[in-house]
Motif scaffolding. Structure first.
Motif, PDB file in Angstrom:
ATOM      1  N   VAL A  62       0.850  -1.190   0.000  1.00 59.20           N
ATOM      2  CA  VAL A  62       0.000   0.000   0.000  1.00 59.20           C
ATOM      3  C   VAL A  62       0.889   1.245   0.000  1.00 59.20           C
ATOM      4  O   VAL A  62       1.739   1.413   0.870  1.00 59.20           O
ATOM      5  CB  VAL A  62      -0.937   0.029   1.223  1.00 59.20           C
ATOM      6  CG1 VAL A  62      -1.895   1.218   1.108  1.00 59.20           C
ATOM      7  CG2 VAL A  62      -1.727  -1.265   1.315  1.00 59.20           C
ATOM      8  N   LEU A  63       0.678   2.098  -0.984  1.00 62.03           N
ATOM      9  CA  LEU A  63       1.499   3.297  -1.170  1.00 62.03           C
ATOM     10  C   LEU A  63       0.773   4.521  -0.652  1.00 62.03           C
ATOM     11  O   LEU A  63      -0.447   4.646  -0.783  1.00 62.03           O
ATOM     12  CB  LEU A  63       1.816   3.489  -2.657  1.00 62.03           C
ATOM     13  CG  LEU A  63       2.357   2.272  -3.407  1.00 62.03           C
ATOM     14  CD1 LEU A  63       2.561   2.619  -4.868  1.00 62.03           C
ATOM     15  CD2 LEU A  63       3.654   1.798  -2.780  1.00 62.03           C
ATOM     16  N   ALA A  64       1.537   5.425  -0.056  1.00 64.48           N
ATOM     17  CA  ALA A  64       0.957   6.700   0.372  1.00 64.48           C
ATOM     18  C   ALA A  64       0.511   7.495  -0.852  1.00 64.48           C
ATOM     19  O   ALA A  64       1.011   7.299  -1.965  1.00 64.48           O
ATOM     20  CB  ALA A  64       1.990   7.494   1.174  1.00 64.48           C
ATOM     21  N   ASP A  65      -0.438   8.377  -0.633  1.00 65.11           N
ATOM     22  CA  ASP A  65      -0.926   9.228  -1.725  1.00 65.11           C
ATOM     23  C   ASP A  65       0.051  10.377  -1.937  1.00 65.11           C
ATOM     24  O   ASP A  65      -0.209  11.530  -1.595  1.00 65.11           O
ATOM     25  CB  ASP A  65      -2.317   9.758  -1.404  1.00 65.11           C
ATOM     26  CG  ASP A  65      -3.340   8.637  -1.298  1.00 65.11           C
ATOM     27  OD1 ASP A  65      -3.169   7.613  -1.987  1.00 65.11           O
ATOM     28  OD2 ASP A  65      -4.298   8.774  -0.520  1.00 65.11           O
ATOM     29  N   ALA A  66       1.208  10.037  -2.471  1.00 65.03           N
ATOM     30  CA  ALA A  66       2.278  11.008  -2.697  1.00 65.03           C
ATOM     31  C   ALA A  66       2.959  10.667  -4.009  1.00 65.03           C
ATOM     32  O   ALA A  66       2.830   9.545  -4.512  1.00 65.03           O
ATOM     33  CB  ALA A  66       3.281  10.965  -1.542  1.00 65.03           C
ATOM     34  N   PRO A  67       3.683  11.613  -4.596  1.00 68.49           N
ATOM     35  CA  PRO A  67       4.365  11.337  -5.875  1.00 68.49           C
ATOM     36  C   PRO A  67       5.366  10.206  -5.743  1.00 68.49           C
ATOM     37  O   PRO A  67       6.045  10.061  -4.719  1.00 68.49           O
ATOM     38  CB  PRO A  67       5.071  12.671  -6.187  1.00 68.49           C
ATOM     39  CG  PRO A  67       4.357  13.698  -5.384  1.00 68.49           C
ATOM     40  CD  PRO A  67       3.884  13.006  -4.149  1.00 68.49           C
ATOM     41  N   LEU A  68       5.464   9.372  -6.767  1.00 68.69           N
ATOM     42  CA  LEU A  68       6.430   8.276  -6.791  1.00 68.69           C
ATOM     43  C   LEU A  68       7.674   8.732  -7.541  1.00 68.69           C
ATOM     44  O   LEU A  68       7.681   8.803  -8.754  1.00 68.69           O
ATOM     45  CB  LEU A  68       5.840   7.037  -7.487  1.00 68.69           C
ATOM     46  CG  LEU A  68       4.813   6.218  -6.720  1.00 68.69           C
ATOM     47  CD1 LEU A  68       4.431   4.997  -7.538  1.00 68.69           C
ATOM     48  CD2 LEU A  68       5.334   5.795  -5.367  1.00 68.69           C
ATOM     49  N   GLY A 110       9.526  -6.355  -4.820  1.00 66.04           N
ATOM     50  CA  GLY A 110       8.756  -7.298  -5.626  1.00 66.04           C
ATOM     51  C   GLY A 110       9.591  -8.444  -6.158  1.00 66.04           C
ATOM     52  O   GLY A 110       9.139  -9.595  -6.199  1.00 66.04           O
ATOM     53  N   GLN A 111      10.822  -8.176  -6.564  1.00 67.77           N
ATOM     54  CA  GLN A 111      11.671  -9.231  -7.132  1.00 67.77           C
ATOM     55  C   GLN A 111      11.951 -10.340  -6.129  1.00 67.77           C
ATOM     56  O   GLN A 111      11.908 -11.520  -6.467  1.00 67.77           O
ATOM     57  CB  GLN A 111      12.981  -8.622  -7.629  1.00 67.77           C
ATOM     58  CG  GLN A 111      12.832  -7.834  -8.921  1.00 67.77           C
ATOM     59  CD  GLN A 111      14.091  -7.060  -9.273  1.00 67.77           C
ATOM     60  OE1 GLN A 111      15.105  -7.153  -8.587  1.00 67.77           O
ATOM     61  NE2 GLN A 111      14.032  -6.279 -10.346  1.00 67.77           N
ATOM     62  N   SER A 125       2.701 -13.299  -5.617  1.00 68.16           N
ATOM     63  CA  SER A 125       2.340 -12.220  -6.531  1.00 68.16           C
ATOM     64  C   SER A 125       2.262 -10.935  -5.722  1.00 68.16           C
ATOM     65  O   SER A 125       1.704 -10.916  -4.623  1.00 68.16           O
ATOM     66  CB  SER A 125       0.989 -12.492  -7.191  1.00 68.16           C
ATOM     67  OG  SER A 125       1.050 -13.638  -8.007  1.00 68.16           O
ATOM     68  N   VAL A 126       2.830  -9.862  -6.250  1.00 66.65           N
ATOM     69  CA  VAL A 126       2.871  -8.594  -5.535  1.00 66.65           C
ATOM     70  C   VAL A 126       2.031  -7.575  -6.286  1.00 66.65           C
ATOM     71  O   VAL A 126       2.217  -7.369  -7.495  1.00 66.65           O
ATOM     72  CB  VAL A 126       4.321  -8.086  -5.396  1.00 66.65           C
ATOM     73  CG1 VAL A 126       4.348  -6.766  -4.629  1.00 66.65           C
ATOM     74  CG2 VAL A 126       5.181  -9.131  -4.678  1.00 66.65           C
ATOM     75  N   VAL A 127       1.102  -6.949  -5.575  1.00 68.07           N
ATOM     76  CA  VAL A 127       0.238  -5.926  -6.154  1.00 68.07           C
ATOM     77  C   VAL A 127       0.412  -4.650  -5.346  1.00 68.07           C
ATOM     78  O   VAL A 127       0.314  -4.669  -4.115  1.00 68.07           O
ATOM     79  CB  VAL A 127      -1.242  -6.355  -6.126  1.00 68.07           C
ATOM     80  CG1 VAL A 127      -2.138  -5.241  -6.655  1.00 68.07           C
ATOM     81  CG2 VAL A 127      -1.452  -7.627  -6.935  1.00 68.07           C
ATOM     82  N   PHE A 128       0.695  -3.540  -6.023  1.00 71.36           N
ATOM     83  CA  PHE A 128       0.820  -2.252  -5.354  1.00 71.36           C
ATOM     84  C   PHE A 128      -0.449  -1.450  -5.572  1.00 71.36           C
ATOM     85  O   PHE A 128      -0.972  -1.375  -6.682  1.00 71.36           O
ATOM     86  CB  PHE A 128       2.033  -1.482  -5.879  1.00 71.36           C
ATOM     87  CG  PHE A 128       3.344  -2.147  -5.566  1.00 71.36           C
ATOM     88  CD1 PHE A 128       3.796  -2.229  -4.256  1.00 71.36           C
ATOM     89  CD2 PHE A 128       4.114  -2.702  -6.569  1.00 71.36           C
ATOM     90  CE1 PHE A 128       4.991  -2.850  -3.960  1.00 71.36           C
ATOM     91  CE2 PHE A 128       5.318  -3.320  -6.291  1.00 71.36           C
ATOM     92  CZ  PHE A 128       5.760  -3.398  -4.971  1.00 71.36           C
ATOM     93  N   GLN A 129      -0.945  -0.848  -4.481  1.00 70.93           N
ATOM     94  CA  GLN A 129      -2.173  -0.066  -4.521  1.00 70.93           C
ATOM     95  C   GLN A 129      -1.947   1.272  -3.820  1.00 70.93           C
ATOM     96  O   GLN A 129      -1.284   1.338  -2.778  1.00 70.93           O
ATOM     97  CB  GLN A 129      -3.299  -0.813  -3.796  1.00 70.93           C
ATOM     98  CG  GLN A 129      -3.734  -2.110  -4.465  1.00 70.93           C
ATOM     99  CD  GLN A 129      -4.797  -1.863  -5.512  1.00 70.93           C
ATOM    100  OE1 GLN A 129      -5.834  -1.254  -5.232  1.00 70.93           O
ATOM    101  NE2 GLN A 129      -4.549  -2.342  -6.715  1.00 70.93           N
ATOM    102  N   ARG A 130      -2.488   2.333  -4.385  1.00 70.48           N
ATOM    103  CA  ARG A 130      -2.539   3.609  -3.666  1.00 70.48           C
ATOM    104  C   ARG A 130      -3.585   3.513  -2.559  1.00 70.48           C
ATOM    105  O   ARG A 130      -4.597   2.821  -2.696  1.00 70.48           O
ATOM    106  CB  ARG A 130      -2.945   4.724  -4.611  1.00 70.48           C
ATOM    107  CG  ARG A 130      -1.927   5.032  -5.678  1.00 70.48           C
ATOM    108  CD  ARG A 130      -0.844   5.915  -5.142  1.00 70.48           C
ATOM    109  NE  ARG A 130      -0.048   6.510  -6.203  1.00 70.48           N
ATOM    110  CZ  ARG A 130       0.954   7.321  -5.994  1.00 70.48           C
ATOM    111  NH1 ARG A 130       1.301   7.639  -4.760  1.00 70.48           N
ATOM    112  NH2 ARG A 130       1.632   7.823  -7.001  1.00 70.48           N
TER     113      ARG A 130
END
Length: 329
Positions: free
Chosen positions: A71-77, A89-90, A98-103
């Motif tokens: 889970v990613l913060a709502d900030a610029p990547l 992820g690697q 399986s890796v899934v990234f979500q805002r």
């Protein structure tokens, strides 16, 4: 020698799509607008490589989805964050996850867990420690990146140390009046608070005035005004600690507009060691946080929780941090 495990990166290369698209298709992630043709191409590539069968078998054995959600913060990547995510992820995909990234996008953790049903959660500064109860109640392992040194099963990136390294480099070169070039982006405040505290504490320890703090917007005219505020003083600032390399680049542009020479009149040091820092005129001295250490360490924390039978050693809690000296100082 054992055969290398097929990962979603292999599937992405075969299908000609991104790893994110592969994860969305194979994990049936809701809310994605992926065409039927692209989905078919991903599924065909996964079948040809044996990835779907491997993932399905793992899910049957574990009774779970086999999906790790980041889970990613709502900030610029920025590029540094992307490198952390790739390393994370690697490692996990090499173990069949399986890796899934979500805002986060303002959603509660409970809402996200119900929608995605992960076997584990990695949170990248998206939730405060007291918001993680929903995962604990479900018995879902949680790891994270910490910028304030709190929490368990985290990789700590000590932001005060970053600021101290920047300031020490300038003070050791004889500068006694420092400025701090702050990011004007409102979401930068969490990292900036620690970095600025490190600069202030080192100046105080050496009996020097606190740094002059100015916001440096990423526009040439505004950056020029910021540089003039640093220089047009009774005691002109002779060296500036920048929040990151992007702000350092803005300082160079502002110095050019103000007729200020770098480093003769104003030395500049950034953070992140982005590629453009090496191409700037002059090239920017910067602090480099080894992002591979961060992503790999976080993944190893998670594997120790998910598969204790592997007996993995405890990873380092902090990545390596060093200074890259270039012509801007």
């Amino acid at each position: 020698m054992s055969e290398r495990r097929v990962t979603s990166r292999d599937v992405a290369q075969r299908a000609g799509v991104s790893q994110s698209t592969v994860s969305y298709v194979l994990n049936h992630t809701p809310g994605q607008s992926i065409s039927a043709a692209t989905q078919a191409r991903v599924l065909q590539a996964a079948e040809e490589l044996g990835y779907t069968l491997s993932a399905a078998a793992r899910a049957l054995r574990s009774g779970s989805t086999g999906v790790v959600v980041g889970v990613l913060a709502d900030a610029p990547l920025g590029p540094v964050v992307v490198q952390v995510l790739e390393a994370f992820g690697q490692v996990l995909e090499s173990q069949g996850y399986s890796v899934v990234f979500q805002r986060r996008r303002g959603r509660s953790l409970d809402e996200m867990l119900r929608a995605l049903a992960p076997v584990a959660l990695a949170q990248f500064a998206a939730f405060a420690p007291d918001e993680l109860g929903a995962a604990r109640q479900r018995g879902i392992p949680v790891v994270g990146v910490s910028v304030d040194g709190t929490g368990g099963n985290v990789v700590r990136i000590p932001q005060e140390r970053v600021g101290e390294i920047q300031a020490a480099h300038l003070l050791d070169r004889g500068h006694t009046r420092l400025g701090y070039a702050a990011s004007a982006h409102p979401l930068a405040v969490v990292l900036m608070r620690g970095r600025l505290a490190g600069v202030r504490s080192l100046c105080a320890a050496r009996g020097l005035p606190a740094p002059v703090v100015v916001d440096v917007p990423l526009y040439p005219d505004a950056a020029t005004r910021a540089v003039r505020r640093l220089r047009d003083r009774e005691e002109p600032v002779t060296a500036a600690v920048a929040y990151d390399d992007e702000v350092a680049l803005a300082l160079l542009a502002g110095a050019h507009g103000a007729g200020v020479r770098v480093p003769e009149d104003l030395a500049v040091v950034g953070v992140d060691d982005v590629p453009l820092a090496r191409l700037a005129l002059p090239p920017i001295t910067t602090v480099r946080v080894h992002t591979g250490d961060t992503g790999t360490g976080l993944a190893r924390h998670l594997l120790r929780l998910l598969q204790p039978e592997l007996g993995l050693p405890e990873p380092d809690d902090e990545p390596s941090i060093d200074l890259v000296t270039r012509a801007s100082t």
